[in-house]
Structures are given as structure tokens and as C-alpha cells.
Design a protein around this motif. Structure first.
Motif, PDB file in Angstrom:
ATOM      1  N   MET A  33      32.697 -12.066 -23.625  1.00 26.23           N
ATOM      2  CA  MET A  33      33.587 -12.356 -22.545  1.00 26.23           C
ATOM      3  C   MET A  33      33.448 -10.881 -21.963  1.00 26.23           C
ATOM      4  O   MET A  33      33.654  -9.656 -22.588  1.00 26.23           O
ATOM      5  N   THR A  34      33.646 -10.765 -20.755  1.00 29.43           N
ATOM      6  CA  THR A  34      33.934  -9.439 -19.999  1.00 29.43           C
ATOM      7  C   THR A  34      35.583  -9.004 -19.911  1.00 29.43           C
ATOM      8  O   THR A  34      36.400  -9.894 -20.235  1.00 29.43           O
ATOM      9  N   ALA A  35      35.732  -7.816 -19.788  1.00 24.22           N
ATOM     10  CA  ALA A  35      37.226  -7.591 -19.809  1.00 24.22           C
ATOM     11  C   ALA A  35      38.043  -8.277 -18.772  1.00 24.22           C
ATOM     12  O   ALA A  35      39.099  -8.809 -18.943  1.00 24.22           O
ATOM     13  N   ALA A  36      37.330  -8.511 -17.716  1.00 25.54           N
ATOM     14  CA  ALA A  36      38.046  -9.353 -16.575  1.00 25.54           C
ATOM     15  C   ALA A  36      38.216 -10.988 -16.828  1.00 25.54           C
ATOM     16  O   ALA A  36      39.316 -11.409 -16.880  1.00 25.54           O
ATOM     17  N   ASN A  37      37.067 -11.378 -17.672  1.00 21.62           N
ATOM     18  CA  ASN A  37      37.456 -12.828 -18.073  1.00 21.62           C
ATOM     19  C   ASN A  37      38.596 -12.684 -19.118  1.00 21.62           C
ATOM     20  O   ASN A  37      39.337 -13.844 -19.023  1.00 21.62           O
ATOM     21  N   THR A  38      38.558 -11.897 -20.178  1.00 17.26           N
ATOM     22  CA  THR A  38      39.652 -12.141 -21.235  1.00 17.26           C
ATOM     23  C   THR A  38      40.864 -11.796 -20.594  1.00 17.26           C
ATOM     24  O   THR A  38      42.015 -12.680 -20.884  1.00 17.26           O
ATOM     25  N   LEU A  39      41.224 -10.894 -19.703  1.00 14.96           N
ATOM     26  CA  LEU A  39      42.559 -10.547 -19.115  1.00 14.96           C
ATOM     27  C   LEU A  39      42.902 -11.500 -18.159  1.00 14.96           C
ATOM     28  O   LEU A  39      44.074 -11.584 -17.905  1.00 14.96           O
ATOM     29  N   ASN A  40      41.955 -12.195 -17.413  1.00 18.60           N
ATOM     30  CA  ASN A  40      42.297 -13.281 -16.435  1.00 18.60           C
ATOM     31  C   ASN A  40      42.795 -14.652 -17.025  1.00 18.60           C
ATOM     32  O   ASN A  40      43.072 -15.314 -16.060  1.00 18.60           O
ATOM     33  N   GLN A  41      42.770 -14.781 -18.046  1.00 15.24           N
ATOM     34  CA  GLN A  41      43.182 -16.065 -18.944  1.00 15.24           C
ATOM     35  C   GLN A  41      44.878 -16.028 -18.802  1.00 15.24           C
ATOM     36  O   GLN A  41      45.486 -15.362 -18.916  1.00 15.24           O
ATOM     37  N   PRO A  42      45.344 -17.241 -18.360  1.00 15.00           N
ATOM     38  CA  PRO A  42      46.686 -17.342 -18.182  1.00 15.00           C
ATOM     39  C   PRO A  42      47.191 -17.536 -19.495  1.00 15.00           C
ATOM     40  O   PRO A  42      46.515 -18.061 -20.509  1.00 15.00           O
ATOM     41  N   LEU A  43      48.633 -17.333 -20.030  1.00 12.29           N
ATOM     42  CA  LEU A  43      49.273 -17.614 -21.163  1.00 12.29           C
ATOM     43  C   LEU A  43      50.363 -18.459 -20.935  1.00 12.29           C
ATOM     44  O   LEU A  43      51.514 -18.323 -20.116  1.00 12.29           O
ATOM     45  N   THR A  44      50.458 -19.626 -21.587  1.00 10.30           N
ATOM     46  CA  THR A  44      51.694 -20.646 -21.279  1.00 10.30           C
ATOM     47  C   THR A  44      52.414 -20.448 -22.786  1.00 10.30           C
ATOM     48  O   THR A  44      51.940 -20.511 -23.798  1.00 10.30           O
ATOM     49  N   GLY A  70      39.830  -1.403 -23.859  1.00  7.00           N
ATOM     50  CA  GLY A  70      40.796  -1.312 -24.751  1.00  7.00           C
ATOM     51  C   GLY A  70      41.693  -2.655 -24.368  1.00  7.00           C
ATOM     52  O   GLY A  70      42.072  -3.192 -25.642  1.00  7.00           O
ATOM     53  N   MET A  71      41.921  -2.815 -23.258  1.00  7.69           N
ATOM     54  CA  MET A  71      42.946  -3.708 -23.286  1.00  7.69           C
ATOM     55  C   MET A  71      42.552  -5.068 -23.462  1.00  7.69           C
ATOM     56  O   MET A  71      43.141  -6.133 -24.412  1.00  7.69           O
ATOM     57  N   ALA A  72      41.394  -5.589 -23.195  1.00  7.08           N
ATOM     58  CA  ALA A  72      40.568  -6.912 -23.430  1.00  7.08           C
ATOM     59  C   ALA A  72      40.471  -6.754 -24.857  1.00  7.08           C
ATOM     60  O   ALA A  72      40.602  -8.145 -25.429  1.00  7.08           O
ATOM     61  N   GLU A  73      40.295  -5.705 -25.603  1.00  7.10           N
ATOM     62  CA  GLU A  73      39.853  -5.895 -27.131  1.00  7.10           C
ATOM     63  C   GLU A  73      41.088  -6.169 -27.923  1.00  7.10           C
ATOM     64  O   GLU A  73      40.915  -6.736 -28.800  1.00  7.10           O
ATOM     65  N   ALA A  74      42.247  -5.746 -27.367  1.00 18.73           N
ATOM     66  CA  ALA A  74      43.321  -5.915 -27.951  1.00 18.73           C
ATOM     67  C   ALA A  74      43.576  -7.755 -27.960  1.00 18.73           C
ATOM     68  O   ALA A  74      44.194  -8.188 -28.911  1.00 18.73           O
ATOM     69  N   ASP A 102      41.455 -10.085 -27.252  1.00 16.66           N
ATOM     70  CA  ASP A 102      40.220 -10.651 -27.991  1.00 16.66           C
ATOM     71  C   ASP A 102      40.539 -10.620 -29.320  1.00 16.66           C
ATOM     72  O   ASP A 102      40.251 -11.638 -30.089  1.00 16.66           O
ATOM     73  N   SER A 103      41.083  -9.526 -29.918  1.00 17.02           N
ATOM     74  CA  SER A 103      41.180  -9.308 -31.492  1.00 17.02           C
ATOM     75  C   SER A 103      42.464 -10.416 -32.097  1.00 17.02           C
ATOM     76  O   SER A 103      42.448 -10.710 -33.093  1.00 17.02           O
ATOM     77  N   GLY A 104      43.197 -11.041 -31.085  1.00 19.05           N
ATOM     78  CA  GLY A 104      44.213 -12.050 -31.605  1.00 19.05           C
ATOM     79  C   GLY A 104      45.496 -11.358 -31.901  1.00 19.05           C
ATOM     80  O   GLY A 104      46.425 -12.026 -32.072  1.00 19.05           O
ATOM     81  N   ALA A 105      45.536  -9.842 -32.074  1.00 20.19           N
ATOM     82  CA  ALA A 105      46.747  -9.215 -32.398  1.00 20.19           C
ATOM     83  C   ALA A 105      47.820  -9.384 -31.360  1.00 20.19           C
ATOM     84  O   ALA A 105      48.980  -9.280 -31.656  1.00 20.19           O
ATOM     85  N   THR A 106      47.501  -9.353 -30.092  1.00 19.41           N
ATOM     86  CA  THR A 106      48.437  -9.524 -29.115  1.00 19.41           C
ATOM     87  C   THR A 106      47.946 -10.660 -27.800  1.00 19.41           C
ATOM     88  O   THR A 106      46.862 -10.813 -27.520  1.00 19.41           O
ATOM     89  N   ASP A 107      49.053 -11.087 -27.147  1.00 20.49           N
ATOM     90  CA  ASP A 107      48.761 -12.075 -26.091  1.00 20.49           C
ATOM     91  C   ASP A 107      48.622 -11.321 -24.690  1.00 20.49           C
ATOM     92  O   ASP A 107      47.996 -11.661 -23.773  1.00 20.49           O
ATOM     93  N   LEU A 108      49.661 -10.322 -24.787  1.00 14.57           N
ATOM     94  CA  LEU A 108      50.003  -9.377 -23.235  1.00 14.57           C
ATOM     95  C   LEU A 108      49.780  -7.945 -23.616  1.00 14.57           C
ATOM     96  O   LEU A 108      50.210  -7.678 -24.737  1.00 14.57           O
ATOM     97  N   VAL A 109      49.028  -7.278 -22.786  1.00 13.91           N
ATOM     98  CA  VAL A 109      49.049  -5.733 -23.026  1.00 13.91           C
ATOM     99  C   VAL A 109      50.115  -5.160 -21.957  1.00 13.91           C
ATOM    100  O   VAL A 109      50.027  -5.482 -20.709  1.00 13.91           O
TER     101      VAL A 109
END
Length: 411
Positions: free
Chosen positions: A1-12, A309-313, A315-322
Motif C-alpha cells: 500500500m502507498t502512504a496515502a492508502n495506509t494513512l487514509n484508512q479510518p479508525l473506529t 515514516g508515518m505510514a510505516e509506523a 503498517d507495523s501495527g505498533a500504532t493506530d494514529l501518528v
């Protein structure tokens, strides 16, 4: 996934509230209230700018729950409904473009400068280290009725925030403020029910959380900003932080933001290890430890420089929001640009005055970026190359006027 795709996911969140993307603006102390600590129209202008900029979650700077105890001049204080109409405009402006807008609630405890407060309080009468005692007085220990009153103040402020239309509140439990002081065995040396064992030192934050829940609706979000550690000998450790997180997760907290440090050891202002800089996020390794213990939405703040870097964080599962603060102070539209597919690198740079104490305590970093927030509050664009020393002069002038106002009010 691109950074845009990763960071554009909603969080419920567990209560069903939806954060539209994974970029968050953490709290920055705007110091944009009036000299007597009331809400100003500039706050609505600033937060509408950030809402338009595309971040999924905006968290306000620290709103104080007691006007007798301020962290900085021109803090907003929320004790009653006198500014309800202005609060409503601020809340609405900050969520105008579909994002979540939360208010951070705070009490500074001993971290209240002498210019603003002649009677600082803390769990125990523990002074700052010697070189900081010219700025901060030795606090007196809170009485039990005073502790209970502060808990009630947090709940009252949260209820008022919900009435105004904010989507949630964040308890400031980091950076050496009062909640953090209660958690730390260095600052909290009490021998009653509010100190001593880790369980007793957690009692204050648990009481605040439960009081806020009781005063607000089920759909109103409650989060906390918490230190991974305070990096101080005899202080709050990572293991104790994990225990606090486990406790709050069991109680149903909606979001935990991870940071670290305090005024004496400002880890929140700068990273140190090369391995940390390579991963960008200062506290990502601790977030990974949290993931092994609890399943609670996490936000990691500090150090992010690039969209990758934001997207990698995430994608890694370590955080939900940057969470990224300083970048939003000079490029308020960068989330929108990332989400549109742009590869982003922050223009943030170190700010120095040449005055060792000021630079080492990161006070200039705070003042310089606060200056940019003030520009946006007036509808002007921020400047990426403002001179640092101008901000220091400005802050000194404002603090002097606040001291004059305090003396006038007491006369």
C-alpha cells in the motif's frame, strides 16, 4: 500500500466513533486565550485552518481546570459556562471538515511558573532541581479535599466541553504536569491513599477518568496522553507506565497517546538515539511493548518527519494514529497533501537562541512554534523562517503582562 492508502484508512473506536484517517494533531499549548484566560475568536480561526488541512483528529492545547493554577500565560481555563458561545464556535470550527475535535484538560501542579503562581501545588513538596528554582517555586503538598476538588474540576470541564460540542477530551497525564506528578515516585512521596504504592499513585488518574465518564455521555470520547517514562532518577518507569495503561484499558479508555519526559528532562522535545531517529517516532518501541499487553487504540507522537515514516509506523501495527505537532504549526495542510498522494518531508528544523538554559529546556522550541499558531489564529500563513529570539522576547513580554494582571486582580 502507498502512504496515502495506509494513512487514509479510518479508525473506529470501541464506542463506535470514527476517526476518518490516521493523522492526528496532538496538543500544542496555543496560549491564545485572553490575559484573564477566556476563549478568543482566534482559536476558532486556528482550528478551522487545521480542520481544513485534513488531519483526522485534532486535540486542543492544554485547557486548564483551575484558573489559580496555570502552565503558561493566556491558557484557556474552563471552570464554568461563561464562554459557552465562544466554546461552541471553537468546537464547531475544529470539526467543520468531518474530523474529530477533542479538548485536552490539564492541571500543571508544580509546573506553574513563579510569574503566574505564588502557591504551586503537587502531591508532595518536592522542589525542581537547582537550576530551575529561579523559574518554579517549591510546591506545597495537596490536601485530600484539594485532590478531590481537582478530580471534580476535571469532570466539570469535560461536561462543559461536551455541552459546547467537542467530540471528546484528553487527560494530560504526561510531561510532568499534575497527573504525571501523581504517577511518579519522585514527585509523589505521599504516605496516604494517594501515594506510596504504584496502585495508590494511579488512584488520581483513575479517579479523574471515572469522574469524567460519569459526567459525560457514552458517545463522548475520553483519552489520555501518558509518558512512557519521565527519564528521571527515581521517577516513573516504563513498567509502571505499562501497568497504568493496562488499568485504563480495562476501564474502557478510548485512546492512549504515548509521549515522554517533563520540563526537567524534555524527551518530548527531542530524540536521542540514532536508531530512534531512523524510525522517526521517538516512542514507537514502547508502543510495541504496549501492543504485547493490551488491545487499545494507540497514538504515538514525536519525531515523524516523512509520509513514508508515518505510514510505516501504522503498517507495523505498533500504532493506530501518528501524532505530529510542529509540522502542523508550519504546514497546516500537509495531511491533506499526503492523503492526496504527495510524498511529504517536514520542514521542521531546530530553533535556537544561543542562550544555553533556554535552548536546553526546549523553551524556545515551544515559543517559536506558538508564534506560528498566533499567525494562523489571525488568518495569516505561518512562517518557516521566523527568527527564534523574537519569540523569546515576545514570551517574556506576555508573561510580564500576565504578572501585572495578577497583581492588579489581587489589589
Amino acid at each position: 500500500m502507498t502512504a496515502a492508502n495506509t494513512l487514509n484508512q479510518p479508525l473506529t473506536l470501541a464506542n463506535g466513533i470514527r476517526i476518518p484517517n490516521r493523522i492526528a494533531k496532538p496538543a500544542m499549548s496555543e496560549t491564545m486565550g485572553t490575559i484573564d484566560n477566556r476563549v478568543t475568536p482566534e482559536l476558532a480561526t486556528l482550528y478551522e485552518t487545521w480542520s481544513r488541512g485534513g488531519a483526522g483528529l485534532l486535540i486542543t492545547g492544554n485547557v486548564m481546570v483551575d484558573r489559580r493554577h496555570l502552565g503558561e500565560p493566556k491558557n484557556v481555563v474552563l471552570e464554568d459556562d461563561r464562554d459557552m458561545e465562544r466554546l461552541k464556535r471553537w468546537a464547531a470550527a475544529g470539526s467543520r471538515h468531518g474530523n474529530q475535535h477533542w479538548m485536552q484538560l490539564n492541571h500543571p501542579g508544580k509546573q506553574s511558573p513563579k510569574m503566574l503562581n505564588s502557591d504551586p501545588v503537587s502531591p508532595s513538596a518536592v522542589p525542581f532541581r537547582k537550576e530551575m528554582q529561579s523559574m518554579f517555586g517549591t510546591p506545597r503538598a495537596l490536601t485530600v479535599p484539594e485532590i478531590e476538588n481537582i478530580v471534580e474540576r476535571f469532570a466539570r470541564s469535560a461536561a462543559l466541553a461536551e455541552e459546547a460540542g467537542f467530540d471528546g477530551v484528553q487527560i494530560h497525564g504526561a510531561h510532568g504536569y499534575l497527573v504525571s506528578q501523581f504517577l511518579s515516585p519522585h514527585h509523589n512521596q505521599r504516605q496516604d491513599d494517594w501515594g506510596g504504592s504504584p496502585e495508590n499513585r494511579r488512584r488520581f488518574v483513575v479517579a479523574i477518568y471515572e469522574a469524567i465518564r460519569a459526567a459525560t455521555s457514552d458517545r463522548f470520547c475520553v483519552g489520555i496522553k501518558l509518558n512512557s517514562a519521565d527519564f528521571q532518577r527515581g521517577g516513573f518507569t516504563e513498567e509502571e507506565s505499562l501497568e497504568v495503561i493496562e488499568t485504563l484499558a480495562k476501564l474502557g479508555i478510548d485512546l492512549i497517546e504515548i509521549s515522554g519526559g517533563n520540563y526537567e528532562n524534555p524527551a518530548m522535545a527531542k530524540g536521542t538515539k540514532a536508531s530512534t531517529r531512523a524510525r522517526e517516532a521517538y516512542f514507537l518501541a514502547f508502543a510495541e511493548k504496549v501492543r504485547e499487553r493490551v488491545d487499545v487504540p494507540l497514538m504515538v507522537t514525536g519525531g515523524f518527519r516523512t509520509s513514508e515514516g508515518m505510514a510505516e509506523a501504522v503498517d507495523s501495527g505498533a500504532t493506530d494514529l501518528v501524532g505530529t505537532a510542529r509540522a502542523l504549526a508550519i504546514e497546516p495542510d500537509f495531511p491533506q497533501r499526503i492523503l492526496a498522494g504527495e510524498s511529504f518531508t517536514s520542514a521542521v528544523r531546530p530553533i535556537k537562541t544561543g542562550i544555553k538554559l533556554v535552548d536546553r529546556l526546549a523553551l524556545m522550541e515551544v515559543a517559536w512554534y506558538t508564534r506560528q499558531l498566533a499567525r494562523m489564529g489571525k488568518g495569516k500563513p505561518p512562517r518557516q523562517h521566523d527568527r527564534g529570539v523574537l519569540s523569546l522576547v515576545e514570551v517574556i513580554a506576555v508573561m510580564s503582562s500576565r504578572g501585572a494582571w495578577t497583581r492588579l486582580r489581587a489589589s
